[in-house]
Design a protein around this motif. Structure first.
Motif, PDB file in Angstrom:
ATOM      1  N   ILE A  76       0.944  -1.131  -0.084  1.00  0.00           N
ATOM      2  CA  ILE A  76       0.009   0.145   0.131  1.00  0.00           C
ATOM      3  C   ILE A  76       0.985   1.199   0.032  1.00  0.00           C
ATOM      4  N   THR A  77       0.873   2.146  -1.025  1.00  0.00           N
ATOM      5  CA  THR A  77       1.468   3.140  -1.287  1.00  0.00           C
ATOM      6  C   THR A  77       0.523   4.482  -0.845  1.00  0.00           C
ATOM      7  N   LEU A  78       0.958   5.467  -0.050  1.00  0.00           N
ATOM      8  CA  LEU A  78       0.041   6.668   0.200  1.00  0.00           C
ATOM      9  C   LEU A  78       1.093   8.018   0.254  1.00  0.00           C
ATOM     10  N   ASN A  79       0.506   8.810   0.094  1.00  0.00           N
ATOM     11  CA  ASN A  79       1.404  10.242   0.426  1.00  0.00           C
ATOM     12  C   ASN A  79       1.908  10.372   1.994  1.00  0.00           C
ATOM     13  N   ALA A  80       3.140  11.066   2.110  1.00  0.00           N
ATOM     14  CA  ALA A  80       3.456  11.474   3.403  1.00  0.00           C
ATOM     15  C   ALA A  80       4.751  12.161   3.251  1.00  0.00           C
ATOM     16  N   ILE A  81       5.145  13.338   4.041  1.00  0.00           N
ATOM     17  CA  ILE A  81       6.266  13.967   4.171  1.00  0.00           C
ATOM     18  C   ILE A  81       6.655  14.283   5.424  1.00  0.00           C
ATOM     19  N   ASP A  82       7.808  14.296   5.711  1.00  0.00           N
ATOM     20  CA  ASP A  82       8.433  14.674   7.104  1.00  0.00           C
ATOM     21  C   ASP A  82       7.832  13.988   7.974  1.00  0.00           C
ATOM     22  N   MET A  83       7.609  12.770   7.936  1.00  0.00           N
ATOM     23  CA  MET A  83       6.600  11.892   9.197  1.00  0.00           C
ATOM     24  C   MET A  83       7.581  10.722   9.429  1.00  0.00           C
ATOM     25  N   THR A  84       7.583  10.290  10.659  1.00  0.00           N
ATOM     26  CA  THR A  84       8.247   9.164  11.071  1.00  0.00           C
ATOM     27  C   THR A  84       7.231   8.041  11.742  1.00  0.00           C
ATOM     28  N   PHE A  85       7.242   7.118  11.007  1.00  0.00           N
ATOM     29  CA  PHE A  85       6.277   5.883  11.523  1.00  0.00           C
ATOM     30  C   PHE A  85       6.641   5.107  12.743  1.00  0.00           C
ATOM     31  N   SER A  86       6.059   4.972  13.445  1.00  0.00           N
ATOM     32  CA  SER A  86       6.427   4.151  15.016  1.00  0.00           C
ATOM     33  C   SER A  86       5.491   2.995  14.904  1.00  0.00           C
ATOM     34  N   SER A  87       4.221   2.774  14.283  1.00  0.00           N
ATOM     35  CA  SER A  87       3.717   1.576  14.085  1.00  0.00           C
ATOM     36  C   SER A  87       2.677   1.855  13.048  1.00  0.00           C
ATOM     37  N   GLN A 111       7.446  11.781  -2.092  1.00  0.00           N
ATOM     38  CA  GLN A 111       6.395  12.130  -1.248  1.00  0.00           C
ATOM     39  C   GLN A 111       5.554  11.121  -0.891  1.00  0.00           C
ATOM     40  N   THR A 112       6.105   9.775  -0.584  1.00  0.00           N
ATOM     41  CA  THR A 112       5.203   8.715  -0.329  1.00  0.00           C
ATOM     42  C   THR A 112       5.975   7.826   0.681  1.00  0.00           C
ATOM     43  N   ALA A 113       4.817   7.079   1.225  1.00  0.00           N
ATOM     44  CA  ALA A 113       5.265   6.064   2.149  1.00  0.00           C
ATOM     45  C   ALA A 113       4.675   4.832   1.518  1.00  0.00           C
ATOM     46  N   THR A 114       5.300   3.514   1.639  1.00  0.00           N
ATOM     47  CA  THR A 114       5.119   2.241   1.386  1.00  0.00           C
ATOM     48  C   THR A 114       5.066   1.208   2.205  1.00  0.00           C
ATOM     49  N   PHE A 115       3.999   0.585   2.603  1.00  0.00           N
ATOM     50  CA  PHE A 115       4.177  -0.376   3.712  1.00  0.00           C
ATOM     51  C   PHE A 115       3.765  -1.790   2.600  1.00  0.00           C
ATOM     52  N   ALA A 167      -1.718  18.160   2.705  1.00  0.00           N
ATOM     53  CA  ALA A 167      -2.420  17.445   3.705  1.00  0.00           C
ATOM     54  C   ALA A 167      -1.423  16.183   4.132  1.00  0.00           C
ATOM     55  N   ARG A 168      -0.415  15.966   3.169  1.00  0.00           N
ATOM     56  CA  ARG A 168       0.436  14.698   3.275  1.00  0.00           C
ATOM     57  C   ARG A 168       1.364  15.208   4.471  1.00  0.00           C
TER      58      ARG A 168
END
Length: 882
Positions: A76-87, A111-115, A167-168
């Motif tokens: 799953i790929t969505l948009n994200a900028i300047d984020m750190t994922f802990s879970s 500007q994406t995060a992929t899980f 919004a990302r």
């Protein structure tokens, strides 16, 4: 979003286009929509909880997104900028066991995060939960902080700004307009502060330790860029209109400055409910006032929670003017129009951004004219069209419906073509179809596409249904799918038996490509023999019109058309003879065509000067404002050539001083608002032209204000102070600087810092540049100060910004630097500036160079005017004693 272009005088005071498609079901639309994300997963609902840490400029976030997996996928790929994922956790919506935790990878450039999961995810509905941390910025992107002064000390407020693609920065999300969803938002905040979002507060829970949890009602289905969150030490003034609670939210203690905005918003909401035929669908509509500024926008249409900088929303009786009142009303009307055109119905992709902005601009102008006829703003349509045509007539123009691939290209799409040409084309199409039929088409369009996404052809389909057989789609396509300005040539006119026959030939008006092969349009043309009935036709290449009566011919009567009119010399001479008997809107239209075509070499420059010289002192104030604007523009072309400039200035001052003498310094009881505005315009222009009498009186009034409260009335305060700032010596500049530092009202303080960049003295301009890199002016004001310096000192400002680029980058809205840096040199007439901007272009992506190329094109045009047109002005001045 309300973007704005600031004039010199005002300062001194990934995808293919999808047009051509009819309305389609939602599932099919999802497949057709441009996207930079994989299509296998779609969101339907976001449950968001945030805890901002304003002091640390960071926040904690938790979001659970209900998603539909449409086909098997391992990621799953969505948009994200300047984020750190802990879970990150994915579980079936029916409550079955969660999948094994995915591998998380972040692509900052995309500007994406992929899980990525261990095995493909089967189609179905799931809950995607993410815990993350993010940053709070200091520019108007994502969640950002603004610090401001009050009598009680420094305050910090938080706001969000998401259009077009930020919004990302707040929520890991499918941050594209076609991915509409509903939102539940809650926030853990200091108990004494007010939190605001798109919807009313549903509940407030005390958590202890001085914190509360604020939960907002569920939003309607909307695009991510329309979500809003604000937090601060606020007041809220309210009113009711058609069952909707209207609010204006200000910093504490300033709600009295919101009275006009509140009154205006209530009136506009009632008008829009009637016009659109669909009542405003949310229970409340707030307008949130924020200190500070942006280089590129003044307000943003978040659904139910419009964000507006204070200077465009609040009125301070000590400094606000009639122009400010009109601007406050226009901004509110623009953003409120978006609540239907943009929020309820949203363009599918940024290619069709004009569906939002052009329509909102047109609707605001229409509504201002209707609800405030005393302002006589109907004449503003000509200026709007002129601004669009000026941009549209150079090689770097683009169609109204434009191809957008990247985030930065989407940011660049917010320009005069999208806004002003979009507005002018709608104005023309409404006149062509008829206002009643046009309104019915709008109502049908809104009802058919509520809570959905559209392309331009969805609007044209609605209009075809009400246009009575007129080829609305053909005309609309010609003006929105290809760039440029049609040129209607009046080749001949002959009168027989009380009827005049004119021959019209279509070409293309261009400022920088005289040999260009013209494009072809179907052009709605209105024409008349002056004083007789107006006739209409649709010009496709050539046309012959028969007009009632004999005498001078006026083409584009009423000025609804988006085209230039070029008369044969004999026809123009006849029209010039009756010019002062024309309606003011037609006088403005003729003057606009004469100016542009004179500068482009299509007719004599002397025609411009003849019209100005022969304008009587009692002409409509709007006509004299146009003359003053033309004089200011010619004076600017003479910059750097003192002897020739002084001769021109002597002529211009001679023309304008009698007009100002009729007005006087003091406003008369019950004078027209256009007269009030002209007074300010003439004071600014005469000062800019170096009129010694004006400069002496301005300085006298400025020095006398400490002992004479009437010396500087509120209506003239900004104008007088700006002129003083332009001509400041070191002692005066220091005085203005001390005044800015001491001021505790952000609405005034921000303006004072802006004025420090106006100085003609280069040493003071350098001090303003150095000051802009400090924390003192405010993080959102510094880039504007540098830009202000750039008007009079383009080389100095540009070189300074380039030399301090790392620092300046932090002062500019993200994704906007490719517009900001070239604009600093945009008032230059030096070939060396072209070379500098070309060098800058090599540091940015080829897809982001349009703004820079436009600046270069306009510098070349300015150089051409100086070389080829000013000698004709000199000759005219010599002949006529100028």
């Amino acid at each position: 979003m309300r973007r704005y272009l600031v004039s010199a005088i005002a300062l001194a005071l990934a995808g293919a286009s999808v047009t051509g498609m009819a309305a389609t079901p939602a599932a099919a639309q999802a497949e057709l929509a441009t996207t930079q994300l994989p299509r296998a997963v779609r969101p339907s609902h976001y449950e968001v909880a945030v805890t901002p840490h304003a002091d640390k400029l960071s926040f904690d976030g938790k979001v659970t997104v209900t998603v539909d997996v449409l086909k098997p996928t391992a990621s799953i790929t969505l948009n994200a900028i300047d984020m750190t994922f802990s879970s990150v956790r994915l579980a079936p919506a029916d409550g079955k066991a969660a999948l094994a935790a995915p591998k998380v990878s972040v692509d900052a450039r995309a500007q994406t995060a992929t899980f990525t999961f261990g095995k493909p995810i089967a189609p179905g509905t799931y809950k995607l939960s993410m815990d993350y941390t993010g940053r709070i910025g200091t520019q108007a992107n994502g969640l950002f902080a603004i610090d401001y002064d009050t009598k009680d000390g420094k305050k910090r407020a938080l706001y969000t700004q998401f259009e077009n693609s930020d919004a990302r920065r707040f929520i890991p999300s499918w941050d594209e307009p076609a991915y509409k969803a509903t939102f539940d938002l809650s926030a853990t905040v200091p108990a004494g502060e007010m939190a605001v979002s798109n919807m009313p507060v549903a509940s407030t829970t005390a958590l202890g330790n001085g914190l509360s949890k604020i939960t907002f009602q569920t939003s309607p289905k909307m695009s991510t860029y329309l979500l809003f969150f604000g937090l601060g030490d606020f007041d809220r003034a309210t009113a009711k209109a058609d069952g909707t609670e209207i609010g204006v939210i200000t910093q504490k203690g300033k709600s009295d400055q919101a009275a006009f905005a509140l009154e205006s918003s209530s009136a506009v909401l009632k008008e829009y409910n009637d016009y659109f035929g669909v009542p405003y669908p949310l229970p409340k509509l707030d307008n949130i006032a924020s200190p500070g500024s942006s280089q590129f926008f003044s307000a943003m249409e978040n659904w139910g929670a419009i964000y507006t900088f204070e200077y465009a929303l609040l009125l301070d009786p000590s400094i606000s003017t009639q122009r400010d009142r009109e601007n406050v009303f226009g901004v509110a009307a623009h953003e409120m129009a978006h609540q239907w055109f943009g929020d309820l119905v949203t363009m599918r992709w940024w290619d069709d951004l004009w569906l939002n902005e052009g329509f909102a601009s047109w609707m605001a102008a229409r509504t201002t004219e209707k609800l405030h006829p005393e302002w006589n703003t109907s004449l503003d349509a000509v200026g709007t069209r002129e601004g669009a045509m000026s941009r549209d007539a150079v090689a770097t123009t683009h169609p109204v419906v434009q191809h957008v691939e990247t985030v930065e290209q989407a940011s660049q799409a917010f320009d005069a073509i999208t806004y002003s040409k979009g507005e002018a084309v709608i104005n023309m199409l409404e006149a062509y179809v008829g206002p009643d039929a046009w309104r019915q088409g709008v109502r049908n369009y809104i009802k058919a596409h509520a809570y959905g996404n559209t392309v331009s052809d969805d609007l044209w389909k609605a209009m075809d249904g009400v246009a009575g057989g007129k080829p609305i789609t053909q005309v609309a396509h010609d003006f929105t799918l290809q760039p440029g300005v049609p040129l209607i040539k009046v080749d001949a006119a002959a009168c027989s038996n009380g009827t005049t026959t004119i021959k019209l030939t279509q070409g293309e008006f261009t400022k920088d490509r005289p040999g260009k092969k013209p494009l072809r349009w179907h052009v709605p043309v209105n024409a008349q023999v002056v004083g007789h009935a107006v006739a209409s036709t649709l010009v496709d290449g050539q046309a012959t019109m028969k007009l009632e009566g004999c005498g001078p011919v006026l083409v584009n009567a009423g000025q609804s058309g988006y085209y230039r009119t070029l008369y044969a010399p004999a026809q123009f001479a006849a029209l010039k003879g009756v010019f002062h008997g024309l309606a003011p809107i037609d006088q403005l239209g003729v003057m606009g065509d004469t100016w542009s075509q004179g500068m482009a070499g299509l007719q004599p420059v002397s025609d411009i000067l003849d019209l100005a010289r022969d304008t009587p002192a009692d002409a409509a104030p709007e006509i004299w404002a146009e003359v003053a604007g033309n004089f200011g523009a010619l004076d600017n072309y003479y910059r750097g050539d003192k002897a020739r400039q002084e001769r021109f200035r002597a002529f211009a001052v001679k023309q304008l001083k009698p007009v100002f003498a009729r007005l006087g310094w003091e406003a008369k009881k019950d004078e027209r608002t256009s007269t009030t505005l002209l007074r300010t315009e003439l004071i600014g222009t005469l000062a800019e032209l170096g009129d010694k009498d004006m400069l002496a009186e301005v300085r006298r009034r400025y020095d006398a204000q400490a002992t004479d409260p009437k010396a500087v009335p509120a209506e003239l305060r900004k104008t007088i102070m700006s002129i003083v700032a332009v001509h400041a010596d070191a002692a005066t500049w220091d005085k203005l600087h001390e005044q800015a530092k001491a001021e505790k009202t952000p609405l005034i303080k921000d303006r004072l810092y802006g004025m420090l960049g106006l100085a003609e003295d280069e040493s003071l301009a350098k001090r303003a540049l150095e000051l802009a890199l400090t924390d003192e002016p405010g993080a959102t004001n510094s880039a504007g100060m540098i830009g202000t310096v750039g008007y009079r000192h383009p080389e100095l400002a540009y070189d300074f910004a380039m030399a301090h680029r790392a620092q300046v980058d932090k002062l500019v809205d993200s994704t906007s630097s490719s517009r900001y840096y070239p604009a600093l040199g945009s008032s230059s007439s030096q070939p060396s500036m072209i070379d500098k901007i070309k060098a800058y272009e090599q540091t940015i992506a080829p897809t982001s160079r349009r703004a820079a190329e436009t600046v270069i094109a306009n510098i070349k045009y300015r150089m051409m005017v100086r070389e080829k047109r000013l000698p004709a002005v000199d000759a005219w001045l010599q002949k006529h004693g100028g």
